[in-house]
Design a protein around this motif. Structure first.
Motif, short mmCIF file in Angstrom:
data_model
loop_
_atom_site.label_atom_id
_atom_site.label_comp_id
_atom_site.label_asym_id
_atom_site.label_seq_id
_atom_site.Cartn_x
_atom_site.Cartn_y
_atom_site.Cartn_z
N MET A 1 -80.77 36.25 -74.27
CA MET A 1 -80.17 37.11 -74.91
C MET A 1 -78.63 36.74 -74.82
O MET A 1 -77.62 36.72 -74.13
CB MET A 1 -80.10 38.75 -74.02
N CYS A 38 -78.27 33.57 -64.86
CA CYS A 38 -79.24 34.13 -65.20
C CYS A 38 -80.28 32.95 -64.50
O CYS A 38 -79.69 32.05 -63.46
CB CYS A 38 -79.26 33.53 -66.38
N HIS A 40 -82.97 31.83 -65.53
CA HIS A 40 -82.96 30.67 -66.88
C HIS A 40 -82.09 29.79 -67.15
O HIS A 40 -81.85 28.42 -66.79
CB HIS A 40 -84.17 30.92 -67.91
N ASN A 41 -80.81 29.87 -67.57
CA ASN A 41 -79.61 29.88 -68.07
C ASN A 41 -79.74 28.76 -68.77
O ASN A 41 -78.84 27.45 -68.25
CB ASN A 41 -78.59 29.52 -66.65
N ARG A 42 -81.12 28.37 -69.65
CA ARG A 42 -80.67 27.16 -70.38
C ARG A 42 -81.24 27.52 -71.91
O ARG A 42 -81.13 26.60 -72.45
CB ARG A 42 -82.22 26.58 -70.48
N CYS A 43 -81.39 28.98 -72.61
CA CYS A 43 -81.14 28.92 -74.06
C CYS A 43 -79.93 28.28 -74.51
O CYS A 43 -78.92 27.98 -74.01
CB CYS A 43 -80.54 30.30 -74.24
N PHE A 45 -78.34 28.59 -77.27
CA PHE A 45 -77.34 29.26 -78.24
C PHE A 45 -76.36 29.98 -77.28
O PHE A 45 -75.34 30.90 -77.63
CB PHE A 45 -77.76 30.10 -78.78
N CYS A 46 -76.60 29.72 -75.56
CA CYS A 46 -76.44 31.01 -74.64
C CYS A 46 -75.22 30.75 -74.00
O CYS A 46 -75.44 29.60 -72.82
CB CYS A 46 -77.03 31.66 -74.11
N TYR A 49 -73.87 32.84 -68.79
CA TYR A 49 -73.67 32.52 -67.32
C TYR A 49 -73.62 30.91 -67.03
O TYR A 49 -74.18 30.50 -65.67
CB TYR A 49 -75.58 33.10 -66.63
N GLY A 84 -78.19 38.52 -65.31
CA GLY A 84 -79.27 37.64 -66.53
C GLY A 84 -80.42 38.65 -67.03
O GLY A 84 -80.71 38.35 -68.05
N ASN A 116 -86.81 39.09 -69.68
CA ASN A 116 -87.23 37.61 -69.88
C ASN A 116 -88.98 37.60 -69.57
O ASN A 116 -88.87 38.86 -68.49
CB ASN A 116 -87.16 36.86 -68.71
N GLU A 144 -84.76 36.79 -79.80
CA GLU A 144 -83.84 35.89 -80.69
C GLU A 144 -85.12 35.50 -82.09
O GLU A 144 -84.24 35.19 -82.41
CB GLU A 144 -83.81 34.26 -80.34
N LYS A 156 -85.86 29.06 -75.15
CA LYS A 156 -86.19 29.90 -74.62
C LYS A 156 -86.56 30.14 -73.02
O LYS A 156 -86.68 31.02 -72.21
CB LYS A 156 -86.91 30.84 -75.67
#
Ligand code: SF4
Length: 302
Positions: A1, A38, A40-43, A45-46, A49, A84, A116, A144, A156
């Motif tokens: 997000m 976060c 996950h921390n892999r998107c 576009f983001c 974090y 996150g 998530n 998204e 995602k």
């Protein structure tokens, strides 16, 4: 997000690991860190974090913070759990925090968190209900896009179907869901498919709140590297507006509060769906016809 810089808000910089993000609707909330970063921390576009290593704060520290906040703030009505995806914590870890918040703040009427799909799906229905009963009443989930290819490409960490199921289960348990979509995520070429699929996924979710933001390539992200390497063309403001129109046109919602008035958007819109659908479409048409000015690029925020 995508998130919004919130700073330490009413508690200054006390025990926060900056930068801190929160949804705009949590501007008045006491921000309580229960995790850092976060999980996950892999998107693609983001970048929110990327500079923080994910960690769960010890319960002792969190309870100390609540006691400090009680002393500093007195009573509060809303709390937002950082960072996150604070909802990654198990129900066993979240419930004592929620109980401590309820005990500290008699006027507390809602606790919120970024969520998530996996955070919800790893909990039982009974656990979700207990969390809602103990005060966790709103979750913010970044859908998204409803297009499975776009979601896979941006890493995602969940499928569209998983996100639809997660929203349904959270809402059935009493946690209102605020779902976010990202205009422009599929570039100009994928815009129409992204819009159609996003409307379809949101229709399956029937979220209490829906916000659409506009993507901006942030340096250091794979999305930005793609843009710099010429892989895919970001939509022009008019193309982003057309994408917004396709999504709104495709929405068949029974009771959703809709917003696309985030600083990243070219055209601020707000309304209730289904009641305001015709008005929203008319406003977009006026903007497409050049009769309403769009937010200039230099005034857009992330
Ligand atoms: S889940 Fe993705 S979009 Fe959300 S904070 Fe983590 S990396 Fe960013």
């Amino acid at each position: 997000m995508l998130g919004w810089a919130g700073g330490g808000d009413r508690l200054g910089r006390m025990r926060y690991v900056e930068p801190v993000f929160r949804p705009p609707s949590e501007a008045e909330s006491y921000l309580l860190p229960v995790t850092t970063g976060c999980s996950h921390n892999r998107c693609s576009f983001c970048a929110m974090y990327r500079g923080k290593r994910f960690r769960v704060r010890p319960e002792r520290e969190v309870l100390e913070d609540i006691a400090m906040a009680k002393e500093t703030l007195g009573d509060v009505r809303r709390v937002f759990l950082l960072d996150g995806d604070a909802f990654v914590l198990s129900a066993a870890k979240l419930l004592p925090v929620l109980s401590a918040l309820k005990a500290a703040f008699p006027s507390l009427n809602r606790v919120g968190s970024y969520v998530n799909a996996g955070n919800v799906l790893s909990k039982t229905d009974e656990e979700l209900r207990s969390l809602a009963e103990e005060g966790l009443r709103i979750g913010y989930l970044g859908l998204e896009s409803g297009d499975p290819d776009v979601i896979a490409h941006c890493d995602k960490g969940a499928t569209v179907d998983e996100m639809v199921v997660a929203v349904g289960r959270a809402q059935a348990a009493g946690i209102r869901m605020s779902v976010m979509g990202l205009l422009g995520l599929a570039g100009a070429e994928g815009s129409a498919a992204h819009a159609r699929a996003t409307a379809r996924a949101v229709n399956r979710m029937q979220p209490r709140y829906l916000s659409l933001l506009t993507v901006s390539p942030v340096p250091g992200t794979p999305l930005c590297e793609d843009a710099e390497a010429g892989r895919g063309r970001p939509p022009s403001p008019k193309e982003a507006l057309r994408e917004l129109r396709w999504i709104v046109q495709g929405l068949e919602l029974t009771g959703t509060i809709f917003r696309s008035n985030h600083a990243s958007n070219y055209l601020p819109l707000a309304g209730r769906l289904p009641a305001d659908k015709t008005r929203l479409l008319r406003t977009i048409d006026l903007a497409l016809a050049g009769e309403i000015a769009l937010t200039p690029e230099f005034l857009r925020g992330l």
